[in-house]
Design a protein around this motif. Structure first.
Motif, PDB file in Angstrom:
ATOM      1  N   LYS A 144       0.867  -1.179   0.000  1.00  0.00           N
ATOM      2  CA  LYS A 144       0.000   0.000   0.000  1.00  0.00           C
ATOM      3  C   LYS A 144       0.906   1.232   0.000  1.00  0.00           C
TER       4      LYS A 144
ATOM      5  N   ALA B 188      -8.247  -1.777   1.316  1.00  0.00           N
ATOM      6  CA  ALA B 188      -8.262  -0.960   0.107  1.00  0.00           C
ATOM      7  C   ALA B 188      -7.324  -1.501  -0.965  1.00  0.00           C
ATOM      8  N   TYR B 189      -6.333  -2.308  -0.574  1.00  0.00           N
ATOM      9  CA  TYR B 189      -5.331  -2.780  -1.533  1.00  0.00           C
ATOM     10  C   TYR B 189      -5.232  -4.320  -1.559  1.00  0.00           C
TER      11      TYR B 189
ATOM     12  N   THR C 282      -3.592  -2.030  -7.892  1.00  0.00           N
ATOM     13  CA  THR C 282      -4.298  -0.937  -7.202  1.00  0.00           C
ATOM     14  C   THR C 282      -3.382   0.278  -7.047  1.00  0.00           C
TER      15      THR C 282
ATOM     16  N   GLU D 271      -4.056   4.052  -8.675  1.00  0.00           N
ATOM     17  CA  GLU D 271      -4.021   5.277  -7.877  1.00  0.00           C
ATOM     18  C   GLU D 271      -2.984   6.258  -8.399  1.00  0.00           C
TER      19      GLU D 271
ATOM     20  N   ARG E  42      -8.514   5.871  -5.133  1.00  0.00           N
ATOM     21  CA  ARG E  42      -8.373   4.484  -4.695  1.00  0.00           C
ATOM     22  C   ARG E  42      -9.267   3.592  -5.536  1.00  0.00           C
TER      23      ARG E  42
END
Length: 733
Positions: free
Chosen positions: A210, A251-252, A274, A278, A284
């Motif tokens: 991330k 989120a990742y 991801t 971004e 995101r």
């Protein structure tokens, strides 16, 4: 609290505060008791309650700690010695461990490290196994872009610790806020892929890639941190890992990771996808899925949210290869993703080099288009022939049509806004328009710029420029200078102080100072602008021409005529070649003529006058103030050549035209009358010269603010007239 609830809470707290309640209610619709527990915690977090100050990782740690005692509050261990290391200060806090900045304390050599320890009370068997696993993983990884293991041992309380390389830089998400260009984003991303590929070759999967775990170092290369939930693909005990892997950042995290499925190198490839998404869009990828937009194509995400426009790249840059690369990396099925991080890096590097990428179908037309990009000159004639024959015409025309429509929309919006004020700058309709249309709108329009066009900084800059020019042309010096400074502040806020897009604002402020005869601030502004252009290698830009032009004007004022002519000549050459239809070319020609010793090279001066007149009439026609200024320059040349009668005739025709554009009391009108008096004196027309002097000086004194810099010149003319009277009416030779 169950592990599933902890995972849901962590995912909820990563959302904006306004979205958390709806997320919990949606995910817990069939379990009212769970929904109530999670909503209570969400409310506590919003109110700043201390329960969640340690983060959701602390709850996760409690779940793993089993029968371990609850962890006490963090104790500042600064100054404490662990092994050969002295702790300097606290760096970071996780659920089970703390990270400290430490230095070598045994005198063997100087070194700074990031030292990781287990929190007191967290030393359960599960936590110790996780800690030892992270240390074992780092011991396998010796790469300059990984925070590798340096030392390890146990402290006085028999708790394990280990020291890692301390990495200086900024997290990837903060680096992205600088809005770097596309090639820099992709080069950094490809380098990150190579780091992961190295880890995969050591049979290590990171599982928590991330932006916060990627540090961009001073040299622009990424460094990968935090293998705390990583795993070794062979020989790693599954106990605990299948649970820990579910607590990577949602989120990742890959779909199989969230579902508790099998982990492989494809899991990290998804996380890289991801990150790429971004980097290209500023959004995101997971946020788009929560919003109901399941696109994996970055070009579809641009403009779909409230993200800063300066971060997102234009959709036109992302269509095609980059869309395809991102879509393949983000495939739900691990088998459909890239087979490894190195293959993802290869495709990104192919794109940067202009080669076909493997993520797109390898058709003949696609490979041909990539060949054309790499061989533009050699392919020009062949491409024209192929287009004439219709090969690929449908695809090319469709892409061109879409791009043209987007450009036309942007241009139409800018032109509409600028047209509200442009009449006052061009002023072709005469002086009345200043009072009736433009001046009444200026103050209110300027006050709206910062708020209403905050999301369109380039359009806002165009309007700022027009407003400044109107104020400056009408001798509202304080207002023009204030707006020019405001434009610079807004540009720096939108783009950053070291961004080349700030250069037009710097040159505008320098031009305002020059117009107001405030020379002192100009060199520093131009030096800063030139340094930014040099860094961006933009030496054929409009702003480069303006910098040379303003430096030339400054040199002319300071009496360095040869330097002024050389600098203004460079500006004219650049504008003539790159921006032939611009007003800047016309103004640069005018300033070059003013600096040029015309009598020394009349042929050159006459050629420049002809060029200026042609440029003015091609763009504006004959009814424009620039056309009058050409007449003034021609009159000056004729005077320098001793052709005073022709010079006087041109000036007499030009004065009414200048009055039409600027009014009777404008500075430039007084300057032309001043010039006409000088011509009459040179012609020994003393009575006419004196009569005209009395008329114009009376007007000048009645409107002293219009031309304060001409007062000394009028006194000199008076002395010249009196001297000629004393000599019998003959002009001095």
């Amino acid at each position: 609290m169950s592990l599933d609830e902890i995972a849901l809470l962590r995912e909820a707290l990563e959302l904006p505060e306004s979205e958390r309640r709806a997320f919990v209610e949606r995910r817990c619709a069939d379990d009212p008791a769970r929904r109530a527990r999670l909503l209570d915690l969400v409310v506590l977090d919003a109110e700043g309650d201390t329960l969640l100050d340690g983060g959701v990782d602390a709850l996760l740690a409690d779940a793993f700690a089993g029968d371990a005692a609850p962890a006490p509050p963090m104790v500042d261990r600064s100054g404490e010695t662990i092994g050969p290391w002295r702790i300097l200060r606290h760096l970071a806090e996780g659920g089970m461990g703390s990270v400290w900045l430490a230095e070598r304390a045994d005198g063997a050599f100087a070194q700074t490290v990031a030292l990781k320890t287990i929190k007191p009370g967290m030393d359960s068997a599960a936590v110790l196994r996780a800690f030892e696993r992270e240390r074992s993983l780092l011991a396998r990884l010796q790469h300059p872009q990984i925070a590798h293991l340096i030392d390890g041992g146990v402290d006085a309380s028999v708790r394990p610790w280990f020291a890692m390389r301390y990495v200086e830089g900024e997290p990837l998400d903060l680096w992205l806020q600088q809005a770097p260009p596309l090639h820099r984003r992709l080069e950094l991303f490809a380098s990150l892929c190579r780091v992961l590929a190295y880890a995969h070759r050591q049979l290590v999967v990171h599982q928590d890639i991330k932006p916060g775990n990627v540090i961009v170092q001073a040299d622009g290369t990424p460094c990968l941190l935090d293998f705390g939930i990583g795993r070794i693909l062979q020989g790693d005990a599954a106990g605990g890992i299948q649970t820990v892997q579910r607590f990577a950042s949602p989120a990742y995290a890959a779909p199989e990771q969230i579902a508790g499925g099998a982990i492989s190198t494809a899991t990290d490839v998804y996380a890289l996808g991801t990150i790429l998404f971004e980097l290209l869009t500023g959004r995101r990828y997971s946020a788009m899925h929560r919003d109901g937009d399941a696109t994996t194509r970055p070009s579809h995400a641009v403009g779909a949210g409230d993200d800063p426009a300066a971060i997102a790249l234009p959709a036109a840059q992302l269509r095609g290869d980059l869309d395809a690369i991102a879509a393949r990396a983000l495939a739900v099925d691990p088998a459909r993703r890239y087979g490894g991080a190195d293959l993802l890096a290869d495709d990104v590097e192919r794109y940067l080099a202009g080669w076909p990428v493997t993520a797109r179908p390898d058709g003949e037309l696609y490979r041909f288009s990539k060949w054309v990009q790499r061989n533009r000159l050699a392919a020009a004639a062949l491409l024209a022939a192929l287009l004439a024959l219709g090969i690929g015409l449908v695809v090319s025309l469709q892409q061109t049509r879409v791009a043209r429509q987007e450009a036309q929309r942007a241009t139409a919006m800018k032109d509409y806004l600028v047209s509200l004020f442009d009449a006052g700058r061009i002023n072709a309709a005469g002086v009345g328009v200043l009072d009736q249309r433009v001046i009444d709108l200026l103050d209110a329009s300027a006050d709206r710029l910062k708020e209403e066009l905050a999301g369109l900084p380039e359009v806002r800059d165009e309007i700022y420029t027009t407003l400044v020019e109107i104020y400056d042309a009408n001798y509202r010096s304080e207002r023009s200078a204030a707006l020019a400074r405001e434009r610079l502040e807004q540009a720096e806020r939108a783009f950053g102080t070291d961004d080349v897009r700030v250069v037009p604002a710097l040159t505008l402020l320098a031009g305002v100072h020059l117009n107001q005869a405030e020379n002192a601030p100009v060199p520093a502004l131009l030096e800063r602008a030139q340094a930014l252009l040099d860094a961006a290698n933009e030496h054929d830009s409009l702003t480069q021409a303006l910098i040379w032009q303003y430096r030339g004007v400054l040199a002319d004022r300071e009496g360095r005529v040869d330097e002024a002519v050389a600098l203004l000549g460079r500006a004219v050459t650049l504008l003539r070649g790159r921006f032939p239809g611009s007003d800047e070319r016309i103004i640069a020609l005018l300033q070059l003529l003013q600096a040029l010793p015309a009598a020394q090279n009349p042929a050159h001066a006459q050629a420049l006058i002809g060029e200026m007149r042609e440029a003015v009439r091609e763009k504006h026609g004959t009814e424009h103030v620039y056309d009058v200024q050409v007449d003034v320059m021609e009159a000056q040349l004729l005077s320098a050549l001793g052709r005073f009668g022709e010079s006087r005739d041109i000036l007499r025709r030009a004065v009414p035209r200048m009055q039409h554009f600027f009014g009777e009391w404008h500075h430039d009108v007084f300057a032309m009358r001043f010039q006409e008096i000088g011509v009459l004196l040179a012609m020994d027309r003393l009575d006419e010269a004196e009569a005209l002097w009395r008329e114009v000086d009376a007007q000048r004194q009645a409107h002293a603010a219009a031309a304060p810099d001409l007062a000394e010149g009028f006194r000199t003319l008076r002395e010249q007239i009196d001297g000629m009277r004393a000599q019998g009416g003959t002009a001095p030779q």
